[in-house]
Design a protein around this motif. Structure first.
Motif, short mmCIF file in Angstrom:
data_model
loop_
_atom_site.label_atom_id
_atom_site.label_comp_id
_atom_site.label_asym_id
_atom_site.label_seq_id
_atom_site.Cartn_x
_atom_site.Cartn_y
_atom_site.Cartn_z
N MET A 1 0.84 -1.18 0.00
CA MET A 1 0.00 0.00 0.00
C MET A 1 0.89 1.25 0.00
SD MET A 1 -2.92 0.98 2.75
CE MET A 1 -3.44 -0.67 3.02
N SER A 2 0.51 2.27 -0.85
CA SER A 2 1.40 3.46 -0.87
C SER A 2 1.16 4.30 0.37
CB SER A 2 1.20 4.23 -2.17
OG SER A 2 -0.15 4.48 -2.35
N ILE A 3 2.10 5.16 0.70
CA ILE A 3 2.16 5.81 1.99
C ILE A 3 1.01 6.77 2.24
CG2 ILE A 3 3.68 7.72 1.23
CD1 ILE A 3 4.58 5.80 4.24
N TRP A 4 0.53 7.45 1.17
CA TRP A 4 -0.54 8.45 1.39
C TRP A 4 -1.87 7.79 1.66
CZ3 TRP A 4 -4.49 8.26 -2.16
CH2 TRP A 4 -4.18 7.65 -3.39
N LEU A 5 -2.04 6.48 1.38
CA LEU A 5 -3.30 5.78 1.65
C LEU A 5 -3.49 5.47 3.14
CD1 LEU A 5 -3.76 3.31 -1.35
CD2 LEU A 5 -5.19 5.24 -0.72
N TRP A 6 -2.37 5.45 3.93
CA TRP A 6 -2.44 5.09 5.35
C TRP A 6 -3.37 6.01 6.15
CZ3 TRP A 6 -1.88 0.83 7.74
CH2 TRP A 6 -0.98 -0.12 7.27
N PRO A 7 -3.19 7.37 6.09
CA PRO A 7 -4.08 8.24 6.88
C PRO A 7 -5.55 8.04 6.49
CG PRO A 7 -2.30 9.49 5.83
CD PRO A 7 -2.17 8.08 5.37
N VAL A 8 -5.82 7.87 5.17
CA VAL A 8 -7.19 7.66 4.69
C VAL A 8 -7.75 6.40 5.30
CG1 VAL A 8 -8.61 7.28 2.62
CG2 VAL A 8 -6.61 8.81 2.52
N PHE A 9 -6.88 5.33 5.31
CA PHE A 9 -7.31 4.04 5.85
C PHE A 9 -7.60 4.14 7.35
CE2 PHE A 9 -6.01 0.06 7.91
CZ PHE A 9 -6.95 -0.79 7.35
N THR A 10 -6.69 4.84 8.10
CA THR A 10 -6.83 4.97 9.55
C THR A 10 -8.08 5.76 9.90
OG1 THR A 10 -4.43 5.16 9.50
CG2 THR A 10 -5.48 5.47 11.63
N VAL A 11 -8.29 6.88 9.18
CA VAL A 11 -9.46 7.74 9.47
C VAL A 11 -10.75 6.95 9.18
CG1 VAL A 11 -10.69 9.82 8.71
CG2 VAL A 11 -8.22 9.89 9.13
N SER A 12 -10.84 6.23 8.04
CA SER A 12 -12.03 5.46 7.70
C SER A 12 -12.28 4.40 8.77
CB SER A 12 -11.89 4.74 6.35
OG SER A 12 -10.95 5.36 5.57
N GLY A 14 -11.40 4.55 11.91
CA GLY A 14 -11.85 5.26 13.12
C GLY A 14 -13.33 5.57 13.00
N ILE A 15 -13.73 6.11 11.80
CA ILE A 15 -15.14 6.48 11.59
C ILE A 15 -16.00 5.23 11.70
CG2 ILE A 15 -16.81 7.36 9.86
CD1 ILE A 15 -14.45 9.20 8.88
N THR A 16 -15.58 4.12 11.06
CA THR A 16 -16.35 2.87 11.09
C THR A 16 -16.52 2.41 12.52
OG1 THR A 16 -15.14 2.35 9.10
CG2 THR A 16 -16.52 0.60 9.99
N PHE A 17 -15.40 2.41 13.35
CA PHE A 17 -15.45 1.96 14.75
C PHE A 17 -16.41 2.79 15.57
CE2 PHE A 17 -11.12 -0.32 15.02
CZ PHE A 17 -11.79 -1.52 14.90
N SER A 18 -16.28 4.17 15.45
CA SER A 18 -17.11 5.07 16.27
C SER A 18 -18.58 4.87 15.92
CB SER A 18 -16.73 6.53 16.07
OG SER A 18 -15.45 6.64 15.56
N THR A 19 -18.90 4.75 14.59
CA THR A 19 -20.28 4.59 14.16
C THR A 19 -20.84 3.28 14.72
OG1 THR A 19 -19.40 5.39 12.08
CG2 THR A 19 -21.73 4.87 12.10
N THR A 20 -20.05 2.19 14.59
CA THR A 20 -20.51 0.89 15.06
C THR A 20 -20.71 0.92 16.57
OG1 THR A 20 -18.95 0.07 13.44
CG2 THR A 20 -20.10 -1.58 14.73
N LEU A 21 -19.77 1.57 17.31
CA LEU A 21 -19.86 1.64 18.77
C LEU A 21 -21.10 2.42 19.20
CD1 LEU A 21 -18.20 0.67 21.17
CD2 LEU A 21 -17.07 2.88 21.24
N TYR A 22 -21.40 3.47 18.38
CA TYR A 22 -22.55 4.30 18.71
C TYR A 22 -23.83 3.49 18.54
CZ TYR A 22 -25.80 8.20 18.64
OH TYR A 22 -26.85 9.04 18.92
N PHE A 23 -23.94 2.71 17.43
CA PHE A 23 -25.18 1.96 17.16
C PHE A 23 -25.25 0.62 17.88
CE2 PHE A 23 -25.00 4.88 13.48
CZ PHE A 23 -26.21 5.52 13.67
#
Ligand code: C2E
Ligand code: CA
Ligand code: CA
Length: 507
Positions: A1-12, A14-23
């Motif tokens: 995976m190229s280096i600039w994809l990492w932050p995108v992957f980490t943020v997505s 995080g969003i997935t975890f928080s949404t799932t935890l909320y519901f």
């Protein structure tokens, strides 16, 4: 995976975890609890494992230190045992140790069919010396007596002890009264030529010797008692004197006669029963096997291997040694010729063989017939054979290229002049000195003296009967050239000897 994809992957993520935890909070709480419990358990187990490792290390340390303690204790025990065996003044055995050794040697003599004698020595007049010159002078005289007794020891059967006061005993091999008397005469000669002295003042003490020969099934106590009775008889006589007391039964005589007859027959009809073993010498610094000494064995069909100590004295007394000696020489030469390595082979010669007028021709014939070059033969002779009468023969052997080695050096009376004539190439220091030098400074001084003399005359020195590392390091320190002994190699048949690796031509 190229280096600039990492932050995108980490943020997505995080969003997935928080949404799932909320519901769906409950499954996630269970999962989180599970993770926390697992991490906790892991930490506890890890800590436990670490403690276990520490414990293991501690146990190892303790075991090692315990082992060191056990070693030290064993060493101390051995030293204590050695001291328990020794007479504090002379370093000789005490009564307890002598009795034990005498019993062991008696058993051996029964097994190997040789006979033993016990000689009891008493210095008549010693008490008077103690009273007039003092106890210190008395101690010096006792130490000198011990050394004189050691000087007439001939092989590893011989044992000496001080029983107390001026009473000494000596055990040695003697098949007949005559050979026991010979030993007594050797002692008289020694005490006459090297008298006991205190501060260079000769102390005239009378030597009384009591001798007895062992019979079958006798024990140490009986023999010592009988030798003591004999010494009382000797004390009745004037001047230096000996007395022999014998028990009436002599069953071993018949045994001896049988062995003598058998030996004669073997030499004539079954020479294959006479085997030669080889024991290499080793250079003191190089870890390699060297030139061997030939040692005869009798492969008796019923008794098994009989050691030379049991039949050489018999062969010497009966003259059978001439034939036996030639057979051994022939076999040793035949074996040596077959070895890949052109080693020098040493062969023992008895004084009786040198009495044969044509000994030189006989040896030359054997060398010629077997094809061993004379330069590869070392003749081991005893000090008594280096006498003016045998000089001619010795010179002829040396002219042929044979090397002469003096065996058991230090136990006889050396004619030092003959060493000077450069007939001799090698001196073998007797086992008794090697045995004693570790705890007896006088014996060590003697060995050092022999080495100094030999090296000045450009002779090789071999220490015989080396059995332990203590002896090896001492011999290294005093610059002995070669060693021979069980520590390094026992005598072995030719097939095994020829298979030894690293054999070189040294010595
Ligand atoms: P030696 O010539 O002094 O031979 C050395 C003896 O010491 C040999 O005993 C050998 O096995 C033994 N030995 C070697 N290393 C050690 C050691 O580390 N400790 C102890 N305790 N002993 C060691 P072996 O073979 O029983 O011979 C005894 C004697 O018999 C010889 O003493 C030699 O005098 C005589 N002998 C042996 N073979 C012949 C022979 O072919 N002809 C003649 N004339 N005499 C022989
Ligand atoms: Ca020898
Ligand atoms: Ca020897």
């Amino acid at each position: 995976m190229s280096i600039w994809l990492w932050p995108v992957f980490t943020v997505s993520l995080g969003i997935t975890f928080s949404t799932t935890l909320y519901f769906y909070p409950l499954p996630w709480l269970i999962l989180l609890t599970g993770i926390v419990v697992s991490v906790g358990l892991f930490i506890v187990l890890w800590r436990y494992q670490q403690q276990l490792n520490h414990l293991n290390e501690y146990v190892d340390e303790q075991t090692e230190s315990l082992q060191q303690h056990i070693n030290a204790l064993e060493h101390a025990n051995q030293e204590l045992e050695r001291q328990n065996d020794r007479d504090y003044l002379t370093g000789l055995y005490n009564r307890r140790a002598f009795t034990k050794r005498l019993d062991i040697t008696l058993a051996k003599s029964r097994r190997l069919s040789f006979r033993l004698a016990v000689l009891f020595l008493d210095l008549t007049g010693f008490k008077h010396i103690n009273n007039t010159l003092g106890y210190a002078a008395g101690d010096v005289l006792l130490q000198q007596t011990g050394q004189h007794l050691q000087a007439v020891c001939q092989d590893d059967i011989d044992q000496i002890a001080r029983l107390g006061g001026d009473k000494f005993v000596m055990l040695f091999r003697a098949n007949t009264d005559e050979s026991a008397i010979w030993r007594a005469n050797a002692l008289f000669d020694l005490f006459t030529h090297t008298p006991l002295q205190v501060e260079e003042r000769v102390v005239p003490l009378k030597l009384s010797l009591g001798i007895t020969l062992a019979n079958t099934n006798e024990n140490a106590e009986t023999l010592i008692k009988r030798a003591e009775i004999a010494v009382l008889q000797a004390k009745q006589k004037s001047g230096n004197a000996y007395a022999i007391v014998q028990d009436s039964e002599k069953p071993q005589d018949t045994d001896r006669l049988a062995l003598e007859n058998e030996l004669q027959q073997v030499l004539e009809e079954h020479p294959e029963q006479i085997r030669v073993f080889f024991q290499p010498k080793r250079h003191i610094h190089k870890d390699i096997f060297g030139n061997p000494e030939t040692l005869v064995r009798w492969a008796h069909p019923q008794r098994g291997f009989i050691s030379p100590g049991a039949f050489i004295p018999l062969a010497e007394e009966t003259g059978l040694i001439v034939k036996l000696g030639e057979l051994v020489l022939q076999k040793a030469c035949e074996e040596a010729v077959a070895w890949n390595n052109p080693l020098h082979v040493a062969v023992n010669f008895s004084p009786r063989q040198f009495m044969e007028p044509d000994i030189v021709e006989r040896v030359a014939t054997i060398l010629q017939e077997t094809g061993l070059p004379p330069q590869r033969l070392i003749m081991e002779i005893t000090e008594s054979m280096v006498m003016p009468e045998s000089n001619d023969k010795l010179e002829q052997f040396v002219e042929m290229g044979i090397q002469l080695s003096i065996d058991d050096f230090g136990t006889g009376y050396s004619n030092l002049k003959s060493l000077q004539k450069s007939l001799i190439s090698e001196l073998k220091i007797d086992r008794s000195f090697v045995l004693d030098m570790v705890h007896n400074p006088q014996a060590l001084a003697l060995v050092e003296g022999i080495l100094c003399l030999a090296h000045k005359l450009k002779l090789r020195v071999v220490a015989e009967g080396v059995e332990n590392i203590e002896q090896v390091s001492l011999l290294r320190k005093i610059k002995c050239d070669y060693i021979q002994g069980f520590i390094f190699c026992k005598p072995m048949p030719s097939e095994r000897f020829a298979r030894l690796k690293f054999v070189n031509r040294a010595g």
